[in-house]
Motif scaffolding. Structure first.
Motif, PDB file in Angstrom:
ATOM      1  N   MET A 286       0.869  -1.280   0.006  1.00  0.00           N
ATOM      2  CA  MET A 286       0.150  -0.143   0.051  1.00  0.00           C
ATOM      3  C   MET A 286       0.727   1.199   0.209  1.00  0.00           C
ATOM      4  O   MET A 286       1.987   1.239   0.467  1.00  0.00           O
ATOM      5  CB  MET A 286      -0.910  -0.106   1.211  1.00  0.00           C
ATOM      6  N   LEU A 287       0.446   2.260  -0.636  1.00  0.00           N
ATOM      7  CA  LEU A 287       1.002   3.832  -0.760  1.00  0.00           C
ATOM      8  C   LEU A 287       0.039   4.510  -0.091  1.00  0.00           C
ATOM      9  O   LEU A 287      -1.140   4.677  -0.523  1.00  0.00           O
ATOM     10  CB  LEU A 287       1.303   3.940  -2.214  1.00  0.00           C
ATOM     11  N   ASN A 288       0.070   5.413   0.807  1.00  0.00           N
ATOM     12  CA  ASN A 288      -0.765   6.337   1.197  1.00  0.00           C
ATOM     13  C   ASN A 288      -0.090   7.672   1.120  1.00  0.00           C
ATOM     14  O   ASN A 288       0.982   8.009   1.781  1.00  0.00           O
ATOM     15  CB  ASN A 288      -1.148   6.184   2.858  1.00  0.00           C
ATOM     16  N   SER A 289      -0.580   8.568   0.118  1.00  0.00           N
ATOM     17  CA  SER A 289       0.161  10.041  -0.058  1.00  0.00           C
ATOM     18  C   SER A 289      -0.913  10.848   0.683  1.00  0.00           C
ATOM     19  O   SER A 289      -1.938  11.202   0.183  1.00  0.00           O
ATOM     20  CB  SER A 289       0.179  10.206  -1.400  1.00  0.00           C
ATOM     21  N   SER A 290      -0.294  11.698   1.370  1.00  0.00           N
ATOM     22  CA  SER A 290      -1.137  13.022   2.069  1.00  0.00           C
ATOM     23  C   SER A 290      -0.172  14.239   1.819  1.00  0.00           C
ATOM     24  O   SER A 290       0.977  14.304   1.631  1.00  0.00           O
ATOM     25  CB  SER A 290      -1.295  12.615   3.571  1.00  0.00           C
ATOM     26  N   GLY A 291      -0.949  15.306   2.104  1.00  0.00           N
ATOM     27  CA  GLY A 291      -0.351  16.755   1.921  1.00  0.00           C
ATOM     28  C   GLY A 291      -0.957  17.498   0.620  1.00  0.00           C
ATOM     29  O   GLY A 291      -1.767  16.785   0.004  1.00  0.00           O
ATOM     30  N   LYS A 292      -0.502  18.600   0.526  1.00  0.00           N
ATOM     31  CA  LYS A 292      -1.067  19.445  -0.685  1.00  0.00           C
ATOM     32  C   LYS A 292      -0.468  19.006  -2.139  1.00  0.00           C
ATOM     33  O   LYS A 292      -1.074  19.325  -3.127  1.00  0.00           O
ATOM     34  CB  LYS A 292      -0.821  20.768  -0.377  1.00  0.00           C
ATOM     35  N   THR A 293       0.764  18.417  -2.114  1.00  0.00           N
ATOM     36  CA  THR A 293       1.354  17.918  -3.462  1.00  0.00           C
ATOM     37  C   THR A 293       1.554  16.515  -3.650  1.00  0.00           C
ATOM     38  O   THR A 293       1.475  15.730  -2.571  1.00  0.00           O
ATOM     39  CB  THR A 293       2.824  18.702  -3.645  1.00  0.00           C
ATOM     40  N   GLY A 294       2.043  15.990  -4.702  1.00  0.00           N
ATOM     41  CA  GLY A 294       2.584  14.682  -4.892  1.00  0.00           C
ATOM     42  C   GLY A 294       4.022  14.603  -4.363  1.00  0.00           C
ATOM     43  O   GLY A 294       4.456  15.424  -3.601  1.00  0.00           O
TER      44      GLY A 294
END
Length: 417
Positions: A286-294
């Motif tokens: 799994m990948l979990n990306s958070s924040g305003k950008t990539g």
């Protein structure tokens, strides 16, 4: 008498130099025949990327001069030759391409020289580098390796620990003969196409044993972004038949200096969990990306974690990815044969300029590799790898990653002298 003593000292010194610097020298020739075929399934302006080439990498690694501080020299000579590439199908980053005519070069090459100094278990290298860390590493995903120019120190003086510190100012891309400034990847318009001629990186890795480790690394890509990560990897024995595998990384990235690439704000969790029994391995990732950008990374390469996307990077803003993979070692049928299949899906992708804030992408990837066993005389060192991917998304047509079917075939052979 004095002359005899002096002559004896010179001969002894010369013999020590020869034994350490010359006699410990290693040389190898790595060859790669590489075919790349990406067929886009939903666009007609560029229906396919197809390139086929032959590459050679000749490497000489000297030993070290005698004494507490040893000196050495490494050299690499690389060359690539076009076998097939039509002007309307170039751009696969296999060969240099003329930006006006779109013609691929018939041949290209590059030479690297690296000076090195060693004291105890600490080694300093300066010149052409191929770093291998989670924050910057030399990509070998095309014909010739990506190389960098800079200085790197690695130390193993602390038991079970590898410490790395480095500085880079230029990069020589996989399909280029020239050094250029280091660039951030702007895939899918995540960041502005900015460059820098200065970056630092460093970190450590501690191995409890050959199967279990922890580590932390950081990079400062001047005026573009900063990135730090912590990681852990383990192989735990459940019983005589089953092992439990974990591979965890947490990255945090933010802007740096003049913010030439625009805003950078991302936290990425990458986790892979597997069960191995005999020749079979079943994995869930799994990948979990958070924040305003990539997620930011360097142009011309990939990110060093478990999810090795073929036709995409799965690193868009707010993207949530899950992945299923099955690996099998087929040695009971054909010694040296391995097969893997993976399905990965990304949801919740936030790309307002490319179609919306709840976009999706998915990829099937198949990998078949055969390596000639060691006991086979003459052909040992030969490896054949075939990768096939089926990729789809609902992005706008101008996105960097487009629906496609992709085939890659690499035939590698290494001679050691």
């Amino acid at each position: 008498m004095k002359k005899k003593i002096l002559l004896g000292m010179l001969v002894s010194s010369s013999n020590a130099f020869a034994n350490d610097f010359i006699e410990d020298t290693k040389a190898s020739l790595w060859t790669r025949n590489y075919y790349y075929d990406r067929n886009y399934t939903e666009i007609s302006s560029v229906p396919a990327l197809k390139e086929w080439a032959q590459g050679f990498v000749f490497t000489v690694e000297s030993g070290y001069t005698s004494g507490k501080i040893g000196f050495g020299l490494d050299m690499q000579a690389m060359a690539g030759f076009k076998l097939h590439a039509d002007s309307n199908e170039t751009g696969a980053q296999i060969l240099p391409v003329n930006k006006y005519t779109h013609e691929a070069a018939d041949a290209y090459g590059k030479i690297g020289v690296t000076g090195k100094v060693k004291y105890s278990q600490t080694e300093l290298k300066a010149g052409t580098l191929m770093p291998f860390t989670p924050v910057v590493f030399s990509s070998r995903a095309r014909l010739l390796p990506q190389t960098f120019r800079g200085v790197e120190i690695q130390s193993k003086d602390i038991d079970n620990t590898l410490i790395t510190l480095g500085w880079l100012d230029k990069v020589n891309q996989r399909d280029s003969s020239n050094y250029e400034n280091i660039k951030i990847s702007g895939a899918n318009g995540k960041f502005l196409p900015a460059t820098t001629d200065n970056m630092f990186y460093g970190g450590f890795q501690y191995n409890f044993d050959k199967d279990n480790l922890i580590g932390a690394y950081a990079a400062d890509v001047t005026d573009l972004y900063r990135q730090g990560l912590i990681m852990a990897k383990s192989n735990s024995r459940i019983n005589d038949q089953w092992n439990f595998l974990t591979d965890l990384k947490i990255y945090h990235s933010g802007t740096d200096g003049k913010k030439l690439a625009g805003p950078v704000d991302n936290t990425l969790f990458a986790g892979n969990f597997g069960l191995r029994t005999g020749p079979h391995t079943f994995s869930v990732g799994m990948l979990n990306s958070s924040g305003k950008t990539g997620f930011p990374y360097l142009y011309g390469g990939e990110v060093l974690f478990f999810l090795d996307g073929v036709s995409t990077d799965f690193l868009n803003p707010k993207e949530q990815v899950w992945s299923l993979r099955y690996d099998v070692d087929l040695k009971q049928f054909i010694e040296g044969m391995k097969f893997a299949v993976r399905y990965s899906r990304g949801d919740n992708i936030h790309l307002p300029k490319l179609g919306g804030t709840d976009l999706k992408e998915d990829e099937w990837a198949f990998d078949l590799q055969y390596t000639v066993p060691e006991h086979v005389r003459y052909l040992h060192g030969l490896s054949i790898r075939t990768r096939y991917a089926i990729y789809d998304n609902d992005f706008a047509p101008i996105a960097s990653f487009k629906p496609d079917n992709e085939l890659r075939i690499g035939i590698d052979y290494t001679w050691k002298f």
